[in-house]
Design a protein around this motif. Sequence first.
Motif, short mmCIF file in Angstrom:
data_model
loop_
_atom_site.label_atom_id
_atom_site.label_comp_id
_atom_site.label_asym_id
_atom_site.label_seq_id
_atom_site.Cartn_x
_atom_site.Cartn_y
_atom_site.Cartn_z
N SER A 178 20.43 1.26 8.28
CA SER A 178 20.89 0.09 7.54
C SER A 178 20.38 -1.20 8.17
CB SER A 178 22.42 0.08 7.48
OG SER A 178 22.88 -1.07 6.79
N GLY A 179 19.82 -2.06 7.34
CA GLY A 179 19.38 -3.38 7.81
C GLY A 179 18.02 -3.39 8.45
N GLN A 180 17.33 -2.25 8.51
CA GLN A 180 16.02 -2.21 9.17
C GLN A 180 14.94 -1.78 8.17
OE1 GLN A 180 15.55 -0.53 13.04
NE2 GLN A 180 17.70 -0.84 13.61
N THR A 181 13.74 -2.24 8.39
CA THR A 181 12.59 -1.91 7.56
C THR A 181 11.52 -1.25 8.41
OG1 THR A 181 13.03 -3.81 6.11
CG2 THR A 181 10.82 -2.83 6.02
N ILE A 182 10.94 -0.18 7.91
CA ILE A 182 9.87 0.48 8.66
C ILE A 182 8.70 -0.50 8.80
CG2 ILE A 182 8.18 2.36 8.61
CD1 ILE A 182 10.24 4.01 7.06
N PRO A 183 8.25 -0.76 10.04
CA PRO A 183 7.22 -1.79 10.27
C PRO A 183 5.79 -1.24 10.09
CG PRO A 183 8.01 -0.97 12.37
CD PRO A 183 8.82 -0.25 11.32
N ASP A 184 5.44 -0.90 8.83
CA ASP A 184 4.11 -0.35 8.59
C ASP A 184 3.36 -1.12 7.51
OD1 ASP A 184 5.68 0.44 6.44
OD2 ASP A 184 5.01 2.53 6.44
N ALA A 185 3.75 -2.38 7.29
CA ALA A 185 3.09 -3.18 6.26
C ALA A 185 1.61 -3.38 6.55
CB ALA A 185 3.80 -4.53 6.12
N ALA A 186 1.27 -3.56 7.82
CA ALA A 186 -0.14 -3.78 8.17
C ALA A 186 -0.97 -2.54 7.88
CB ALA A 186 -0.26 -4.16 9.65
N ALA A 187 -0.43 -1.36 8.19
CA ALA A 187 -1.15 -0.12 7.90
C ALA A 187 -1.30 0.06 6.39
CB ALA A 187 -0.42 1.07 8.52
N TYR A 188 -0.27 -0.29 5.64
CA TYR A 188 -0.36 -0.19 4.18
C TYR A 188 -1.45 -1.12 3.65
CZ TYR A 188 0.99 -0.67 -0.73
OH TYR A 188 0.99 -0.74 -2.11
N ALA A 189 -1.51 -2.33 4.19
CA ALA A 189 -2.53 -3.27 3.75
C ALA A 189 -3.93 -2.75 4.05
CB ALA A 189 -2.31 -4.62 4.43
N GLU A 190 -4.07 -2.03 5.15
CA GLU A 190 -5.40 -1.53 5.55
C GLU A 190 -5.79 -0.25 4.83
OE1 GLU A 190 -7.92 -0.39 9.63
OE2 GLU A 190 -5.84 -1.16 9.74
N TYR A 191 -4.81 0.64 4.60
CA TYR A 191 -5.15 1.97 4.11
C TYR A 191 -4.57 2.31 2.72
CZ TYR A 191 -6.28 2.68 9.05
OH TYR A 191 -6.81 2.58 10.31
N GLY A 192 -3.75 1.42 2.16
CA GLY A 192 -3.03 1.78 0.95
C GLY A 192 -3.55 1.16 -0.33
N ALA A 193 -4.80 0.75 -0.37
CA ALA A 193 -5.31 0.04 -1.54
C ALA A 193 -5.25 0.88 -2.82
CB ALA A 193 -6.74 -0.41 -1.28
#
Length: 616
Positions: A178-193
């Motif tokens: 609760s209240g936390q977000t998985i910190p993988d936004a940068a990886a998504y930006a790089e590999y999730g196009a």
Amino acid sequence: MPKRQLRAMWIASVVNIDWPSQTGLSVSAQQAEFRSWLDLAAQKNMNAVVVQVRPTADAFWPSPYEPWSQWLTGTQGTNPGYDPLAFMVSEAHARDIEFHAWFNPYRIANHDDPSRLVPSHPARQNPGWRFAYGGKLYYNPGIPAVRGFIEDAIMDAVTRYDIDGVHLDDYFYPYPVSGQTIPDAAAYAEYGADFGNIHDWRRNNVNLLVREMDQRIHTAKPWAEFGVSPFGIWRNASTDPLGSQTSGLQSYDAIYADSRLWVRQGWVDYIAPQIYWHIGYPAADYKVLTAWWSDVVRGTDVQLFVGQAAYRAGATGQDPAWQQPDELTNHLYDNRGHPEVLGDVFFSAKDVRANRIGSIARLTSDHYSRPALIPAYGTAPAPAAPSITSATRVTNGVALSWQRGGSITPVSYAVYRVNDSPATDPCFFADARNLLKTTRGTSFTDTTAAATGTYTYYVTAMDRTHHESAPSAGRVVTSGGSFSVVIDNGDAGFTAGSNWGTSSFSSQRYGGDYRFADPVTSSDSAWFRTAVPSAGGYRIEVWYPANSGYNSSTPFIVATSGGNQVINVDQRVNGGQWRSLGTFTLSAGTYNVVGVSRWTATSGYVIADAVRITKL
């Protein structure tokens, strides 16, 4: 008594849940503890263990990829003084217990301080591979290099050790905090196009790991099983019409585990959902979920095992249903209503041993009173039938020895015992009622045999994927003699010329069929050959189906030590039972002992079916 079931327990190493019981034990103490777990499994007639060998991005073997596990010595990276994985596999196989190596793919540590990892740890050497979440460290599943590294680390154990299976549990992306977000936004930006949202990308990352592990494992070892034990709920029907009638956490959405897809795509050999709720639990009823998972695997080649919550039975603070000794055993009774359910895995070993409120004793009494074969998988042909070479009464029972049939060495054997000496019947082997033991050896002493009475023993052979051979010829042991053998017309010890036909017409036959021939003025005998262990007196008996059209004076030939003796038998009567020809003195050795001749002046078929030879 189902003959084929996976019966397993998880042996957890993280935080020393099961084994080792604590860090820093001596080599001998660690090994003694593990042997005791295997002995417990054998005592409960279990046939597999699932052992955690990579709990926190570390290893229970000398891995070139990751450090020694801290749960062995108390200090990550410290050599325990032996190879635990090699030891465990060897000890399990010595008891004919399968060893499934259990790997946690993404968890690095149960803390979030990378400085506490050994300096050489890959997660310290590659800080971009990891993230902290909920007070723990994880490898980032979205980085391709991470996925390749995890697969390489697991495959090192697969290729170097004789493990029977590779097992992943329910820990993929971390459970929500609760209240936390998985910190993988940068990886998504790089590999999730290629993905419209981060959630589909995360699921695909896990899917890639599962699919690629399946491919790599079976390329290296086609016989090794790959299985996953996911959280018990995929999705609720209120969210997805394909989901179950439940209202709990959805692993598809919460931890990005699309376990239904893995089954439908055939990316796993087995699925073992953790159905850790009691029968009637409103949010996740055991019966509802067992039926749902049975429907998921139906029509696929994926085997279904159920993860069972032994840790809840009789434990303080659990729901009142778990305070009932019959809760777990009722789970297995429910399983029997679903032919897709092929076994169970219990969490965890210490709870099996604890046997709180007698729940495990009740379950094993109700369901595990006999041994069981592991369910077969794949399409490999079964081995050739073995042959029993000796069956002798000894002071503590009956000692059996056998040898393989054919050129391929089986992995294991199953021993069956039938009371008395009836004709071989396929029903003897249809369930577990006559199954005594499975073993990887070629000998066994039946210590449960009574000192008096007659038994018939059979042995079958299994390959690496548990396909079972036809049974050996039955070997009869009586209280009157130390040697008795039955040679059926279908056994390797029987020979007959081309003029002998084969029939299964008569229900009085011994085994699947019998041989017949017209009488002629030449011998053209059918012969029963066996190894006579020592010179001396033997009782010779014959079995044949009777019919009014069969021969009234069929010549049976006994090759005695003083020459052949002929005994004529009226095969029109007294069929479907053992009939004594008398007692004879035989020489030691392997030779044609009893023959059935065609040379008779009377009309009607002469019949050759089975012979029993018993030392007096």
